[in-house]
Design an enzyme around this catalytic site. Structure first.
Site, short mmCIF file in Angstrom:
data_model
loop_
_atom_site.label_atom_id
_atom_site.label_comp_id
_atom_site.label_asym_id
_atom_site.label_seq_id
_atom_site.Cartn_x
_atom_site.Cartn_y
_atom_site.Cartn_z
N ASP A 25 27.12 12.43 -34.57
CA ASP A 25 27.46 13.68 -33.92
C ASP A 25 26.33 14.67 -34.21
O ASP A 25 26.04 14.96 -35.38
CB ASP A 25 28.79 14.22 -34.46
CG ASP A 25 29.13 15.57 -33.88
OD1 ASP A 25 28.77 16.58 -34.52
OD2 ASP A 25 29.74 15.63 -32.80
N ASP A 75 19.86 17.33 -23.95
CA ASP A 75 20.21 16.70 -22.68
C ASP A 75 21.50 15.92 -22.87
O ASP A 75 21.54 14.69 -22.71
CB ASP A 75 19.07 15.79 -22.22
CG ASP A 75 19.27 15.28 -20.80
OD1 ASP A 75 20.08 15.86 -20.06
OD2 ASP A 75 18.60 14.29 -20.44
#
Length: 260
Positions: free
Chosen positions: A95, A113
């Site tokens: 994460d 992105d």
């Protein structure tokens, strides 16, 4: 690569896997206008690895780190012909928010992105996360964000980035989609190299003519005034465009025509 049936996330030519086929990905490489010789690039979101492959091949002196939360995406790296991890490349299953809070990455460029099956990841486009990225950048570092949404939502993102990066923010719409590519620089006087011919396929000179911004020296008495100015700027580019393909078939025809 599709994360849902309606949205093409990434595409690759089998006979040219390192080529940046999508216009948005070439625009993302516009960070070279601000930092032409990065030594470390951090990507948040792997996707099909188009940006990783281009940077790995064309920036041989640069180290690349990728943070990707979806194990299924990482599992497809061989199908998308990504190079194996080595001293220059490392793909980490994690994460990004937790990882960057717990580790010092010290990047010259951060490419944000990150999309999932629902679209743009909201948790990675907050003022708090932008500040985390800003902290991880070197003195002359650049954050590049590939975002998508209604002008009202995009104006809020730009406002947050301008606040975190002391108003050093530029943006441009992708030529073949409604993606907005945003550049935020930590350096108050970012360098702009005169020679952009080193990467001719990126068409960086054309990108410079499309970059928009609000003068960093302009101050607004009320936050709403800034938001209105940003919405006005976005309204000039985030409009219906007949050149934007509506289907994959239309997009493929456009790409084929451009390469003839």
């Amino acid at each position: 690569m599709y994360l849902n049936p309606k949205c093409m996330q990434s595409v690759m030519k089998l006979d040219a896997p390192d080529e940046l086929v999508c216009a948005y990905s070439r625009a993302v490489m516009g960070f070279l206008l601000f930092h032409p010789r990065p030594s470390h690039i951090l990507l948040i979101g792997l996707g099909g690895g188009s940006l990783v492959k281009y940077c790995y091949r064309h920036l041989p002196d640069c180290r690349i780190t990728v943070l990707e939360i979806n194990a299924d995406v990482i599992a497809m790296r061989e199908q998308f012909m990504l190079p194996a991890d080595d001293e220059r490349l490392r793909i980490i299953h994690c994460d990004a928010i937790s990882h960057l809070q717990e580790h010092a990455c010290t990047a010259d460029v951060i490419l944000l992105d990150a999309y999932d099956e629902d679209g743009l990841v909201a948790a990675l486009n907050t003022a708090e996360f932008y500040a985390t990225c800003q902290h991880q950048l070197t003195v002359s570092g650049v954050l590049v964000a590939n975002v998508w949404g209604k002008p009202s939502a995009l104006a809020g993102m730009l406002s947050r980035l301008r606040h975190v990066f002391d108003r050093q923010v530029w943006w441009s719409r992708s030529e073949d989609s409604y993606n907005l590519i945003v550049f935020a620089t930590k350096d108050k006087n970012p360098s702009r190299p005169a020679n952009t011919g080193q990467h001719p396929t990126l068409q960086l000179e054309q990108l410079t003519t499309r970059l928009l911004s609000i003068d960093p020296d302009v101050s607004f008495e009320q936050p709403e005034e800034e938001l209105q100015a940003l919405k006005h700027s976005l309204a000039s580019i985030m409009v219906a465009d007949d050149k934007v393909p509506q289907t994959y078939a239309d997009w493929k025809k456009l790409v084929t025509h451009q390469q003839l």
